[in-house]
Design a protein around this motif. Structure first.
Motif, PDB file in Angstrom:
ATOM      1  N   GLU A 113      19.361 -23.525  22.887  1.00 44.01           N
ATOM      2  CA  GLU A 113      19.951 -24.535  22.005  1.00 44.01           C
ATOM      3  C   GLU A 113      19.925 -24.016  20.581  1.00 44.01           C
ATOM      4  OE1 GLU A 113      21.429 -27.191  22.978  1.00 44.01           O
ATOM      5  OE2 GLU A 113      20.679 -27.398  25.028  1.00 44.01           O
ATOM      6  N   ASN A 114      20.801 -24.565  19.757  1.00 41.96           N
ATOM      7  CA  ASN A 114      20.818 -24.230  18.334  1.00 41.96           C
ATOM      8  C   ASN A 114      20.160 -25.307  17.481  1.00 41.96           C
ATOM      9  OD1 ASN A 114      22.221 -21.752  18.587  1.00 41.96           O
ATOM     10  ND2 ASN A 114      24.113 -22.902  18.922  1.00 41.96           N
ATOM     11  N   HIS A 115      19.947 -26.487  18.077  1.00 48.57           N
ATOM     12  CA  HIS A 115      19.382 -27.621  17.356  1.00 48.57           C
ATOM     13  C   HIS A 115      18.160 -28.146  18.102  1.00 48.57           C
ATOM     14  CE1 HIS A 115      23.055 -27.648  14.977  1.00 48.57           C
ATOM     15  NE2 HIS A 115      23.725 -27.594  16.115  1.00 48.57           N
ATOM     16  N   TRP A 116      17.055 -28.325  17.376  1.00 48.30           N
ATOM     17  CA  TRP A 116      15.846 -28.850  18.005  1.00 48.30           C
ATOM     18  C   TRP A 116      16.102 -30.220  18.626  1.00 48.30           C
ATOM     19  CZ3 TRP A 116      11.887 -25.847  19.041  1.00 48.30           C
ATOM     20  CH2 TRP A 116      11.662 -24.699  18.263  1.00 48.30           C
TER      21      TRP A 116
ATOM     22  N   ILE B  55      17.127 -30.070  22.412  1.00 47.38           N
ATOM     23  CA  ILE B  55      16.376 -29.410  23.478  1.00 47.38           C
ATOM     24  C   ILE B  55      16.093 -30.376  24.631  1.00 47.38           C
ATOM     25  CG2 ILE B  55      15.337 -27.692  21.941  1.00 47.38           C
ATOM     26  CD1 ILE B  55      12.671 -29.220  22.265  1.00 47.38           C
TER      27      ILE B  55
ATOM     28  N   LYS C  23      15.943 -21.496  20.511  1.00 48.86           N
ATOM     29  CA  LYS C  23      14.742 -22.053  19.886  1.00 48.86           C
ATOM     30  C   LYS C  23      13.528 -21.691  20.741  1.00 48.86           C
ATOM     31  CE  LYS C  23      17.044 -24.072  16.638  1.00 48.86           C
ATOM     32  NZ  LYS C  23      17.119 -23.384  15.353  1.00 48.86           N
ATOM     33  N   THR C  24      12.451 -21.298  20.078  1.00 49.05           N
ATOM     34  CA  THR C  24      11.211 -20.938  20.754  1.00 49.05           C
ATOM     35  C   THR C  24      10.089 -21.810  20.206  1.00 49.05           C
ATOM     36  OG1 THR C  24      11.962 -18.656  21.034  1.00 49.05           O
ATOM     37  CG2 THR C  24       9.593 -19.072  21.259  1.00 49.05           C
ATOM     38  N   LEU C  25       9.362 -22.419  21.128  1.00 49.19           N
ATOM     39  CA  LEU C  25       8.265 -23.306  20.767  1.00 49.19           C
ATOM     40  C   LEU C  25       6.977 -22.777  21.370  1.00 49.19           C
ATOM     41  CD1 LEU C  25       7.410 -26.057  19.515  1.00 49.19           C
ATOM     42  CD2 LEU C  25       7.884 -27.069  21.763  1.00 49.19           C
TER      43      LEU C  25
ATOM     44  N   ASP D  61      13.670 -20.950  14.050  1.00 48.03           N
ATOM     45  CA  ASP D  61      13.916 -20.625  15.460  1.00 48.03           C
ATOM     46  C   ASP D  61      12.635 -20.511  16.272  1.00 48.03           C
ATOM     47  OD1 ASP D  61      16.730 -20.521  15.222  1.00 48.03           O
ATOM     48  OD2 ASP D  61      16.598 -18.490  14.408  1.00 48.03           O
ATOM     49  N   ARG D  62      11.500 -20.227  15.617  1.00 47.97           N
ATOM     50  CA  ARG D  62      10.210 -20.089  16.306  1.00 47.97           C
ATOM     51  C   ARG D  62       9.164 -20.909  15.562  1.00 47.97           C
ATOM     52  NH1 ARG D  62      11.859 -15.503  15.435  1.00 47.97           N
ATOM     53  NH2 ARG D  62      10.272 -14.999  13.862  1.00 47.97           N
TER      54      ARG D  62
ATOM     55  N   GLU E  56      11.100 -21.454  25.725  1.00 46.08           N
ATOM     56  CA  GLU E  56      12.368 -21.063  25.092  1.00 46.08           C
ATOM     57  C   GLU E  56      13.471 -22.010  25.529  1.00 46.08           C
ATOM     58  OE1 GLU E  56      13.119 -16.973  26.112  1.00 46.08           O
ATOM     59  OE2 GLU E  56      11.778 -16.239  24.523  1.00 46.08           O
TER      60      GLU E  56
ATOM     61  N   ASP F   8      16.458 -26.999  11.738  1.00 47.15           N
ATOM     62  CA  ASP F   8      17.225 -26.084  12.600  1.00 47.15           C
ATOM     63  C   ASP F   8      17.285 -24.660  12.051  1.00 47.15           C
ATOM     64  OD1 ASP F   8      17.746 -27.875  14.661  1.00 47.15           O
ATOM     65  OD2 ASP F   8      19.521 -28.673  13.638  1.00 47.15           O
TER      66      ASP F   8
END
Length: 161
Positions: free
Chosen positions: A140-143, A146, A2-4, A102-103, A137, A99
């Motif tokens: 993880e696959n789920h927000w 994180i 995941k990218t924030l 991803d960005r 970054e 989920d």
């Protein structure tokens, strides 16, 4: 993964007699919005969604990034919960992200954003300046899962002038 992307709104004007929520950007903020969004769009992958505080200054800032990446209107939304200065609502919005995304870019306010990048990133940032961009970054696959991630990139207006 995941990218924030977190972006603090650009410099706003205090010269208008309006409620805080309706304060517009000042000229410097408009210039910084164009500068930082252009740099971010050339150095990072476009977010799949941009979510902005509905405050006038945050929404105006978010539109610079929307335009720089040519983000479709369907991938752009406002959320009043991001008009948050403590960070609790912002964290909840992040943890509840779909989920399938991803960005994601979130546009909002300090002190919440500086606290969040220091809580979730691995590099201490004393203060995210107005129109500051931070990329985090997470493996993880789920927000909702994180925790501490990596502070991958910062783009601050002062570094581009």
């Amino acid at each position: 993964m995941k990218t924030l992307y977190l972006v603090r709104h650009a410099k706003s004007s205090w010269k208008h007699d309006v409620d805080d929520h309706k304060r517009p950007l000042k000229e410097r903020g408009k210039g910084d919005g164009m500068l930082v969004s252009k740099k971010a769009s050339t150095e990072t992958e476009a977010p799949q969604k941009i979510i902005s505080s509905d405050a006038t200054r945050a929404l105006a800032t978010a539109h610079y990034f929307k335009d720089a990446w040519n983000i479709d209107e369907a991938q752009f939304e406002t959320n009043h919960d991001l008009y948050d200065f403590s960070g609790q609502n912002v964290v909840r919005v992040i943890k509840e992200l779909d989920d399938n995304l991803d960005r994601v870019m979130i546009v909002g306010h300090n002190h919440a954003f500086t606290s969040i990048v220091n809580m979730y990133g691995n590099k201490y940032i004393e203060n995210i300046p107005t129109c500051g961009f931070v990329k985090l970054e997470f493996d993880e696959n789920h927000w909702s899962d994180i925790t501490t991630g990596r502070t991958v990139k910062t783009i601050f207006p002062r570094d581009l002038k």
